[in-house]
Scaffold this motif. Structure first.
Motif, PDB file in Angstrom:
ATOM      1  N   ILE A   1       6.093   9.965  -4.238  1.00  0.00           N
ATOM      2  CA  ILE A   1       4.992  10.541  -3.982  1.00  0.00           C
ATOM      3  C   ILE A   1       5.268  12.200  -3.693  1.00  0.00           C
ATOM      4  CG2 ILE A   1       3.218  10.119  -3.265  1.00  0.00           C
ATOM      5  CD1 ILE A   1       3.244   6.817  -2.973  1.00  0.00           C
ATOM      6  N   PHE A   2       4.225  12.661  -4.236  1.00  0.00           N
ATOM      7  CA  PHE A   2       4.334  14.540  -3.716  1.00  0.00           C
ATOM      8  C   PHE A   2       3.585  14.331  -2.703  1.00  0.00           C
ATOM      9  CE2 PHE A   2       4.008  18.787  -4.472  1.00  0.00           C
ATOM     10  CZ  PHE A   2       4.996  19.204  -4.125  1.00  0.00           C
ATOM     11  N   MET A   3       3.844  15.030  -1.677  1.00  0.00           N
ATOM     12  CA  MET A   3       2.579  15.158  -1.065  1.00  0.00           C
ATOM     13  C   MET A   3       2.576  16.756  -1.031  1.00  0.00           C
ATOM     14  SD  MET A   3       3.046  12.667   2.487  1.00  0.00           S
ATOM     15  CE  MET A   3       4.629  13.172   2.563  1.00  0.00           C
ATOM     16  N   ASN A   4       1.690  18.189  -1.442  1.00  0.00           N
ATOM     17  CA  ASN A   4       1.423  18.819  -0.792  1.00  0.00           C
ATOM     18  C   ASN A   4       0.845  19.088   0.504  1.00  0.00           C
ATOM     19  OD1 ASN A   4      -1.257  19.225  -1.640  1.00  0.00           O
ATOM     20  ND2 ASN A   4      -1.561  18.776  -3.251  1.00  0.00           N
ATOM     21  N   VAL A   5       0.886  20.889   0.507  1.00  0.00           N
ATOM     22  CA  VAL A   5       0.761  21.069   1.845  1.00  0.00           C
ATOM     23  C   VAL A   5      -0.784  20.779   1.803  1.00  0.00           C
ATOM     24  CG1 VAL A   5       2.244  23.005   2.198  1.00  0.00           C
ATOM     25  CG2 VAL A   5       0.007  23.691   1.116  1.00  0.00           C
ATOM     26  N   PHE A   6      -2.033  20.139   1.331  1.00  0.00           N
ATOM     27  CA  PHE A   6      -2.535  20.118   1.082  1.00  0.00           C
ATOM     28  C   PHE A   6      -3.654  18.840   1.182  1.00  0.00           C
ATOM     29  CE2 PHE A   6      -3.084  24.436  -1.009  1.00  0.00           C
ATOM     30  CZ  PHE A   6      -3.588  24.810   0.006  1.00  0.00           C
ATOM     31  N   ASN A   7      -2.183  17.697   1.422  1.00  0.00           N
ATOM     32  CA  ASN A   7      -2.660  16.293   1.161  1.00  0.00           C
ATOM     33  C   ASN A   7      -2.141  16.008   3.321  1.00  0.00           C
ATOM     34  OD1 ASN A   7      -0.146  16.535  -1.675  1.00  0.00           O
ATOM     35  ND2 ASN A   7      -2.655  15.037  -1.297  1.00  0.00           N
ATOM     36  N   VAL A   8      -2.953  15.079   3.487  1.00  0.00           N
ATOM     37  CA  VAL A   8      -2.840  13.945   4.743  1.00  0.00           C
ATOM     38  C   VAL A   8      -1.050  13.951   4.560  1.00  0.00           C
ATOM     39  CG1 VAL A   8      -3.522  12.481   5.946  1.00  0.00           C
ATOM     40  CG2 VAL A   8      -5.128  13.058   4.881  1.00  0.00           C
ATOM     41  N   HIS A   9      -0.448  14.237   5.998  1.00  0.00           N
ATOM     42  CA  HIS A   9       1.485  14.603   6.074  1.00  0.00           C
ATOM     43  C   HIS A   9       1.739  12.896   6.908  1.00  0.00           C
ATOM     44  CE1 HIS A   9       1.437  17.611   3.265  1.00  0.00           C
ATOM     45  NE2 HIS A   9       2.717  17.216   3.046  1.00  0.00           N
TER      46      HIS A   9
ATOM     47  N   VAL B   1       0.694  -1.810  -0.047  1.00  0.00           N
ATOM     48  CA  VAL B   1      -0.292   0.069   0.244  1.00  0.00           C
ATOM     49  C   VAL B   1       0.741   1.221   0.550  1.00  0.00           C
ATOM     50  CG1 VAL B   1      -1.702  -1.751   0.899  1.00  0.00           C
ATOM     51  CG2 VAL B   1      -0.664   0.245   2.379  1.00  0.00           C
ATOM     52  N   SER B   2       0.410   2.841  -0.406  1.00  0.00           N
ATOM     53  CA  SER B   2       1.210   3.807  -0.922  1.00  0.00           C
ATOM     54  C   SER B   2       1.518   3.996   0.991  1.00  0.00           C
ATOM     55  CB  SER B   2       0.567   4.640  -1.224  1.00  0.00           C
ATOM     56  OG  SER B   2       0.578   6.232  -1.446  1.00  0.00           O
ATOM     57  N   PRO B   3       2.475   4.578   0.911  1.00  0.00           N
ATOM     58  CA  PRO B   3       3.088   5.107   2.425  1.00  0.00           C
ATOM     59  C   PRO B   3       2.691   6.649   2.930  1.00  0.00           C
ATOM     60  CG  PRO B   3       4.847   4.953   1.116  1.00  0.00           C
ATOM     61  CD  PRO B   3       3.583   4.187   0.121  1.00  0.00           C
ATOM     62  N   ALA B   4       2.414   6.923   1.336  1.00  0.00           N
ATOM     63  CA  ALA B   4       1.555   8.930   1.850  1.00  0.00           C
ATOM     64  C   ALA B   4       0.983   8.922   1.015  1.00  0.00           C
ATOM     65  CB  ALA B   4       2.707   9.504   1.346  1.00  0.00           C
ATOM     66  N   ASP B   5      -0.516  10.188   1.300  1.00  0.00           N
ATOM     67  CA  ASP B   5      -0.678  10.908   0.418  1.00  0.00           C
ATOM     68  C   ASP B   5      -0.550  10.914  -0.705  1.00  0.00           C
ATOM     69  OD1 ASP B   5      -3.036   9.127   2.008  1.00  0.00           O
ATOM     70  OD2 ASP B   5      -4.773  11.711   1.967  1.00  0.00           O
ATOM     71  N   GLY B   6      -1.459  11.313  -1.847  1.00  0.00           N
ATOM     72  CA  GLY B   6       0.031  12.454  -2.418  1.00  0.00           C
ATOM     73  C   GLY B   6      -0.417  12.011  -4.377  1.00  0.00           C
ATOM     74  N   LYS B   7       0.412  12.532  -5.527  1.00  0.00           N
ATOM     75  CA  LYS B   7       0.012  12.133  -6.836  1.00  0.00           C
ATOM     76  C   LYS B   7       1.987  11.260  -6.965  1.00  0.00           C
ATOM     77  CE  LYS B   7       0.375  14.830 -11.063  1.00  0.00           C
ATOM     78  NZ  LYS B   7       0.088  16.008 -11.381  1.00  0.00           N
ATOM     79  N   VAL B   8       1.719  10.112  -7.539  1.00  0.00           N
ATOM     80  CA  VAL B   8       2.903   9.582  -7.809  1.00  0.00           C
ATOM     81  C   VAL B   8       3.475  10.904  -9.095  1.00  0.00           C
ATOM     82  CG1 VAL B   8       3.867   7.662  -9.380  1.00  0.00           C
ATOM     83  CG2 VAL B   8       2.045   7.574  -7.617  1.00  0.00           C
TER      84      VAL B   8
ATOM     85  N   VAL C   1       7.705  10.568  -0.453  1.00  0.00           N
ATOM     86  CA  VAL C   1       7.889   9.959   0.667  1.00  0.00           C
ATOM     87  C   VAL C   1       8.404   9.257  -1.412  1.00  0.00           C
ATOM     88  CG1 VAL C   1       7.445   7.861   1.374  1.00  0.00           C
ATOM     89  CG2 VAL C   1       6.773   9.621   2.001  1.00  0.00           C
ATOM     90  N   ASP C   2      10.082   8.603  -1.124  1.00  0.00           N
ATOM     91  CA  ASP C   2       9.859   7.527  -2.273  1.00  0.00           C
ATOM     92  C   ASP C   2      10.087   5.464  -1.727  1.00  0.00           C
ATOM     93  OD1 ASP C   2      10.444   9.578  -3.740  1.00  0.00           O
ATOM     94  OD2 ASP C   2      12.717   9.118  -3.926  1.00  0.00           O
TER      95      ASP C   2
ATOM     96  N   ASP D   1      -0.848   9.493 -10.955  1.00  0.00           N
ATOM     97  CA  ASP D   1      -2.038   8.947 -10.302  1.00  0.00           C
ATOM     98  C   ASP D   1      -1.715  10.075  -8.608  1.00  0.00           C
ATOM     99  OD1 ASP D   1      -2.261   6.878 -12.092  1.00  0.00           O
ATOM    100  OD2 ASP D   1      -1.983   5.067 -11.447  1.00  0.00           O
ATOM    101  N   LYS D   2      -3.064   9.595  -7.531  1.00  0.00           N
ATOM    102  CA  LYS D   2      -3.211   9.811  -7.173  1.00  0.00           C
ATOM    103  C   LYS D   2      -3.429   9.211  -6.379  1.00  0.00           C
ATOM    104  CE  LYS D   2      -3.798  14.550  -7.609  1.00  0.00           C
ATOM    105  NZ  LYS D   2      -4.919  15.266  -7.906  1.00  0.00           N
ATOM    106  N   VAL D   3      -2.539   8.929  -5.047  1.00  0.00           N
ATOM    107  CA  VAL D   3      -2.821   7.544  -3.876  1.00  0.00           C
ATOM    108  C   VAL D   3      -3.611   8.590  -2.344  1.00  0.00           C
ATOM    109  CG1 VAL D   3      -1.619   6.320  -5.477  1.00  0.00           C
ATOM    110  CG2 VAL D   3      -0.133   7.456  -4.090  1.00  0.00           C
ATOM    111  N   ARG D   4      -3.461   7.616  -1.975  1.00  0.00           N
ATOM    112  CA  ARG D   4      -3.599   7.533  -0.296  1.00  0.00           C
ATOM    113  C   ARG D   4      -2.985   6.730   0.630  1.00  0.00           C
ATOM    114  NH1 ARG D   4      -8.877   9.168   1.257  1.00  0.00           N
ATOM    115  NH2 ARG D   4      -9.851   7.305   2.171  1.00  0.00           N
TER     116      ARG D   4
END
Length: 215
Positions: free
Chosen positions: A92-100, A64-71, A185-186, A201-204
């Protein structure tokens, strides 16, 4: 599996408390415009440190994805730092609006946790990899497969939090840390992993299946 509910990450308490205190102070001092601005900032900080529940897929072989964000990257490469193998690397890049809050991608045992201070390039830039501050966790699965997940600080993010230690037995989907205010997160996976995501892709965290390990 549903992990115990923690609606706000505890690392956010000081920031939320400070923002709320400043808002209250401005209100008491009679500054309505500044109070409104401070209130909005408080809401943003509260939202940033939100920690919603996630439902982990039942497939034992699914990562499963370790982070919310965009691949932002999926590539096969040699990993000379963490697993010392040829891997499929997913960023996976997390912007300031994603769950961190970050979550464990697969069951296993922590082999090592590697922290390195570094620079603070934008996390979605080519330089925003191992030149930045990072904390990499290497785990071994029950089948002997080695993989790693690496928290990388970004342009705004200046604080990586990782609760794992070598020897820990970890469970997929559980929380393991966070990165404050924008980050990346890589994942370093065995090269023969059946990847289920693509760039864009957007991931959770804890829910989206990134790939399936080969048995």
């Amino acid at each position: 599996m549903l992990t115990p509910q923690v609606p706000v990450a505890r690392e956010g308490y000081p920031f939320i408390g400070l923002a709320a205190f400043i808002t209250l102070l401005l209100a008491v001092c009679g500054y309505p415009v500044l109070t409104a601005i401070a209130f909005l900032v408080s809401l943003f900080v509260l939202a940033f440190f939100r920690d919603p529940e996630r439902f982990v897929p039942p497939d034992d072989d699914a990562l499963v994805s370790p982070a919310d964000g965009k691949v932002i990257s999926v590539e096969e490469t040699e990993d000379a730092v963490f697993t010392k193998h040829r891997v499929c690397k997913i960023s996976i890049f997390m912007n300031v609006f994603n769950v961190h809050v970050n979550r464990i991608p697969f069951d296993g045992k922590v082999e090592s946790v590697l922290y390195r201070p570094g620079k603070f390039y934008s996390a979605d830039s080519p330089k925003g990899g191992l030149e930045n501050e990072y904390c990499g966790t290497v785990i071994t699965t029950s089948a002997g497969q080695k993989l790693a997940f690496v928290q990388i600080a970004g342009l705004i993010a200046r604080r990586i939090v990782c609760w794992l230690e070598p020897g820990d037995v970890i469970v997929k989907g559980r929380r393991f840390g966070l990165i404050r205010f924008g980050s990346r997160v890589d994942l370093y996976l065995p090269a023969d992993t059946a990847i289920q995501v693509a760039v864009g892709d957007k991931v959770r965290a804890g829910e989206t299946v990134i790939g399936v390990l080969k048995k």
